[in-house]
Design an enzyme around this catalytic site. Structure first.
Site, PDB file in Angstrom:
ATOM      1  N   ARG A  42       0.870  -1.182   0.000  1.00  0.00           N
ATOM      2  CA  ARG A  42       0.000   0.000   0.000  1.00  0.00           C
ATOM      3  C   ARG A  42       0.905   1.231   0.000  1.00  0.00           C
ATOM      4  O   ARG A  42       1.678   1.445   0.929  1.00  0.00           O
ATOM      5  CB  ARG A  42      -0.905  -0.001   1.234  1.00  0.00           C
ATOM      6  CG  ARG A  42      -1.839   1.201   1.302  1.00  0.00           C
ATOM      7  CD  ARG A  42      -2.557   1.265   2.628  1.00  0.00           C
ATOM      8  NE  ARG A  42      -3.656   0.318   2.716  1.00  0.00           N
ATOM      9  CZ  ARG A  42      -4.283   0.021   3.856  1.00  0.00           C
ATOM     10  NH1 ARG A  42      -3.877   0.554   4.987  1.00  0.00           N
ATOM     11  NH2 ARG A  42      -5.276  -0.834   3.852  1.00  0.00           N
ATOM     12  N   SER A 110     -12.497  -3.837   0.346  1.00  0.00           N
ATOM     13  CA  SER A 110     -12.751  -3.453   1.736  1.00  0.00           C
ATOM     14  C   SER A 110     -14.232  -3.233   1.965  1.00  0.00           C
ATOM     15  O   SER A 110     -14.902  -2.562   1.169  1.00  0.00           O
ATOM     16  CB  SER A 110     -11.996  -2.159   2.071  1.00  0.00           C
ATOM     17  OG  SER A 110     -10.607  -2.336   1.924  1.00  0.00           O
ATOM     18  N   LYS A 139      -5.304   4.364   9.963  1.00  0.00           N
ATOM     19  CA  LYS A 139      -6.466   4.973   9.308  1.00  0.00           C
ATOM     20  C   LYS A 139      -7.301   5.655  10.386  1.00  0.00           C
ATOM     21  O   LYS A 139      -8.198   5.065  10.973  1.00  0.00           O
ATOM     22  CB  LYS A 139      -7.298   3.915   8.566  1.00  0.00           C
ATOM     23  CG  LYS A 139      -6.710   3.500   7.225  1.00  0.00           C
ATOM     24  CD  LYS A 139      -7.757   2.814   6.367  1.00  0.00           C
ATOM     25  CE  LYS A 139      -7.230   2.566   4.971  1.00  0.00           C
ATOM     26  NZ  LYS A 139      -8.262   1.980   4.084  1.00  0.00           N
TER      27      LYS A 139
END
Length: 209
Positions: A42, A110, A139
């Site tokens: 990521r 997700s 996050k």
């Protein structure tokens, strides 16, 4: 599908790593020695060329361990490096479009509700990432879901579900019995002084057949 014998149990996500690329690769290698079964790259801040080159280097490492590489968001990068799969969020390219582009590459999406999970299956997802299951520093805007909600989501679909969000050695056992097929981990491994030991401990505590 390609995923027949794929293990999602210890799913490492390389998010917000603050060291050099060499340090990241060294930590990932130790984590692989500790039993990581899948790695997602990521790179929210990297430009295309940097992302591509990092993905290539990471794939070379993972190939030595026969561990699949998943690319987050960037379908073009996944295709360019011959990754095993790609993972997208609710705000990325529509799953049907992604599936049409990548063919038999595995695709994860997700979700945080039963409705999103079922829609993912309808649109061709191979697995879902469910979370955040615990508060997470990677996050800050991620809304948490309860253990009951996690169990309901995993029970609503037949494809594998991977829990993500704030998972540590101190709380991973709370996920046992929820129906998940794996746990996606970031900081608990990458910020550890001993990534191999961290991965081994997480693996030991997560009870997945």
């Amino acid at each position: 599908m390609k995923q027949n014998n794929l293990s999602y149990k210890m799913y490492l996500v390389t998010d917000l790593f603050e060291g050099t690329e060499e340090e990241l690769l060294a930590k990932v290698e130790k984590a692989l020695e500790g039993g990581v079964t899948l790695v997602q790259l990521r790179e929210k801040e990297a430009d295309g060329k940097e992302f591509y080159e990092r993905a290539l280097r990471l794939k070379q490492l993972l190939d030595r361990f026969h561990v699949p590489l998943i690319i987050n968001d960037r379908v073009d990068i996944a295709l360019a490096v011959g990754a095993f799969g790609v993972h997208v969020g609710q705000d990325d390219l529509p799953l049907k479009v992604v599936r049409s582009l990548v063919g038999d590459m595995i695709v994860g999406v997700s979700v945080r509700t039963v409705q999103e999970a079922k829609k993912a299956v309808e649109d061709g997802a191979d697995y879902i990432g469910v979370g955040a299951v615990f508060p997470t520093s990677t996050k800050l805007d991620a809304k948490g879901i309860t253990k009951e909600e996690l169990t309901e989501i995993t029970g609503s679909v037949r494809i594998p579900a991977v829990a993500i969000g704030g998972i540590t050695a101190g709380n991973i056992e709370k996920l046992n019995g929820t129906g998940i097929r794996g746990a996606a981990v970031v900081s608990a491994i990458l910020k550890s002084q001993d990534p191999k030991k961290a991965a081994e401990e997480l693996n030991e505590k997560l009870n997945i057949q």
